[in-house]
Design a protein around this motif. Structure first.
Motif: not given
Ligand code: NAD
Ligand code: DAU
Length: 349
Positions: A315-330
């Motif tokens: 519940e702490w880290w899953r919400p972080l791996k969304t949105g801007e994070y995914l753009d950064y990751y790509r």
């Protein structure tokens, strides 16, 4: 002796800052803490939730480069502890501007406010990366600074300003330079939380180059204990290296993470290296050890605890791996992982 007084803790919603604030309030009844944090992508109010009702604590959302706000808050405290920074090397390579603004200009704004307010202490949280690549031996605090990435150059610039404020104005400054931290609440762009959370989802672990780079891993609670000790007993004008004493290659560390999780080695992907990647960091921590500091856990124990925390706190880290994070990751990994899968980065292990 416990810490006392009124502290302005900048960057206190980030990984290390929040761990320190929680630890300080736990161990020191007479301390008052104001956290000033911009809440960038890396700042997370959830990191401070367990203390939000503590009457000795308050949170102010704001930027350390905001002179008026900083000077107002500096007038209400006697000490600044500066954790606020842009802290991720890969992002500094992609877009250095924010690093110069926060890590250099922001440090100057804080120092100037501390000087004008006549503060008791100013503590700058810095990094072993300012010494640059260390082929042999270990850096001591008096070694020349040879930063090689925009991140480490911005941190080294901040350190130089801190030293100048001690020499020129007699501000009672202190600097700590720590090695690679890990532990709960670390944003999942850094090696350990990225690899734990990717492995939990059976996603590939993008290891840069041959994975033989050496880092010295430091458990965040141990780092925070050293920060308190330096704040309490450090000699004004001095710098203190804080190393975990756990040097290991990234490949060995990745294998430890996989073994803790019971996940296969086949998740490892050797991808194109980080530009200008420092091969090895090593620091000599004798000076902070002379104050009585020692790491309290081995790397293996602390890593097991950390892996356990991420397993138990999706519940702490899953919400972080969304949105801007995914753009950064790509942007960061998309082409590299594709090239690795196509066989154009050969495993040199
Ligand atoms: P982090 O990225 O997790 O947290 C940084 C915090 O600073 C965030 O809460 C962010 O919102 C805040 N911040 C950023 N810009 C700001 C601004 N302009 N004004 C106010 N707040 C701002 O970083 P971390 O890993 O907790 O690192 C904390 C400090 O320790 C940094 O100074 C870093 O250079 C240093 N350090 C980190 C490590 C490590 O391994 N993580 C090791 C040695 C030193
Ligand atoms: O040494 C202290 C520094 O440690 C701090 O000052 C920085 O704030 C902190 O981010 C950290 O910097 P690093 O660049 O060493 O940390 P990072 O977790 O990004 O990388 C650790 C090592 O792992 C490094 O050799 C690069 C490598 N790496 C990292 C990532 C994110 C990979 O191989 N693959 C990855 O995907």
């Amino acid at each position: 002796m416990p810490l006392s007084g009124r502290l302005l803790v900048t960057g206190g919603a980030g990984f290390i800052g929040s761990t320190w604030v929680r630890q300080v309030l736990r161990n020191n009844p007479d301390v008052r803490v104001t956290v000033l944090d911009k809440l960038t992508y890396a700042g997370n109010p959830a990191n401070l939730r367990e203390i939000e009702d503590d009457p000795r604590y308050r949170f102010v959302k704001g930027d350390i480069t905001d002179r008026d706000l900083v000077s107002e808050l500096a007038g209400e405290v006697d000490t600044i502890v500066n954790f606020a920074a842009e802290s991720h090397v890969d992002r500094s390579i992609e877009e250095p501007d924010a690093f110069i603004r926060t890590d250099v200009l922001g440090t100057h704004v804080l120092l100037e406010a501390a000087r004008r307010a006549g503060h008791r202490r100013y503590l700058q949280i810095s990094t072993d990366e300012v010494y640059g690549d260390v082929a042999h031996g270990a850096s001591v605090e008096t070694d020349p600074l040879r930063p090689r990435s925009p991140y480490s150059a911005s941190k080294a610039s901040g350190d130089l300003l801190v030293s100048a404020y001690f020499t020129t104005y007699g501000l009672a400054t202190l600097i700590t330079r720590a090695s690679n931290n890990f532990g709960p609440h670390q944003y999942p762009e850094k090696l350990i939380p990225l690899f734990i959370t990717n492995a939990l989802d059976d996603e590939p672990l993008p290891l840069y180059g041959d994975g033989r780079q050496v880092r010295d891993w430091l458990y965040v609670e141990d780092h925070c204990a050293a920060i308190s000790l330096v704040l309490e007993r450090g000699e004004p004008g001095s710098t203190y290296n804080v190393g975990g004493g756990s040097q290991i290659t990234n490949l060995e560390l990745t294998e430890m993470v996989l073994s803790e999780l019971g996940k296969p080695r086949s998740l490892i992907r050797h991808v194109e290296d980080r530009p200008g990647h420092d091969r090895r960091y090593a620091i000599d921590s004798s000076r902070v050890r002379a104050l009585g500091w020692r790491p309290q856990r081995t790397l293996r124990e602390a890593l097991a605890e950390t892996v356990g925390w991420y397993v138990e706190h999706p519940e702490w880290w899953r919400p972080l791996k969304t949105g801007e994070y995914l753009d950064y990751y790509r942007r960061q990994y998309g082409a590299r992982l594709a090239a690795s899968d196509a066989g154009s980065v050969v495993e040199r292990a």
